[in-house]
Design a protein around this motif. Structure first.
Motif: not given
Length: 234
Positions: A92-95, A98-104, A113-117, A145-157
């Motif tokens: 799913t979209v949610r799943q 959330l994979l982007g925040a696996y290290h949280e 992070s999900l609220e921000r996305v 893009l949202g999945r990458a942002l879920m990790s709260r990156p300081s550098l987004l490529m």
């Protein structure tokens, strides 16, 4: 924030990058432009750990990351939105998000992070339980893009975020990128839409057949007929 020196990368002996030097300062949006086959995706792969360089150095916030695997580089704060999105189509979209925040480590951090996305892409909240593979191309790009942002990156490529999506949705995504950049996230952008990329960027590098051939303020490169003719094939 990012310092690349003498980066060389090949695929089974075929050279993709030759001695590339590149810098990204904290808070900048740097565009990487060039014709198809110039090596732009290879450069992002070398930085993000998806393909190990055969020579040179990649330093992220002072730490050498050239030999690190992709998951460790992501944990340090450098996230990649790959070309083609590469979602888990049957999840799913949610799943996928959330994979982007696996290290949280905490549910509270993941929820924030999900609220921000969802604030950036409200449609993803509406589609939360829908399988990602059934979304439109533009919606899938929002998930990537949202999945990458879920990790709260300081550098987004980002690798070709407007590729294969409707112009109206692409314009919206460029607006979101401007908002993310205004919030302090540093970005390295590969984009086929030269006008949009250079309008967003502070500086830009022109890549041709695996080599940086020109760099400078984005506004100057945007006005250069020589860049458009000689290096971009326009």
């Amino acid at each position: 924030m990012l310092q690349v020196r003498g980066l060389t990368l090949d695929y089974a002996g075929a050279v993709a990058l030759r001695g590339v030097d590149l810098d990204v300062e904290e808070g900048e949006l740097v565009a990487l432009v060039g014709a198809n086959g110039a090596g732009k995706t290879s450069l992002l792969a070398g930085i993000s750990g998806l393909h190990r360089p055969v020579g040179g150095s990649v330093r992220f916030r002072g730490t050498e990351i050239g030999a690190l695997p992709a998951h460790r580089i992501a944990r340090l704060g450098a996230a990649l939105v790959p070309e083609g999105r590469r979602l888990f189509a049957h999840q799913t979209v949610r799943q996928n998000l959330l994979l982007g925040a696996y290290h949280e480590r905490t549910e509270r951090a993941r929820a924030a992070s999900l609220e921000r996305v969802h604030a950036l892409f409200p449609v993803l909240a509406e589609r939360a339980d829908q399988r990602a593979g059934t979304l439109s191309g533009g919606e899938q790009q929002m998930v990537a893009l949202g999945r990458a942002l879920m990790s709260r990156p300081s550098l987004l490529m980002l690798d070709e975020p407007s590729l294969g999506i409707a112009p109206k949705i692409a314009q919206m995504i460029f607006g979101v990128l401007a908002e993310i950049r205004a919030g302090g996230t540093t970005m390295l952008l590969v984009e086929q839409n030269l006008r949009a990329a250079l309008a967003l960027a502070d500086r830009a590098y022109v890549l041709q057949t695996g080599t940086i051939v020109m760099s400078g303020p984005a506004a100057e490169l945007a006005d250069s007929d020589d860049v458009r003719r000689s290096y971009l094939g326009l």
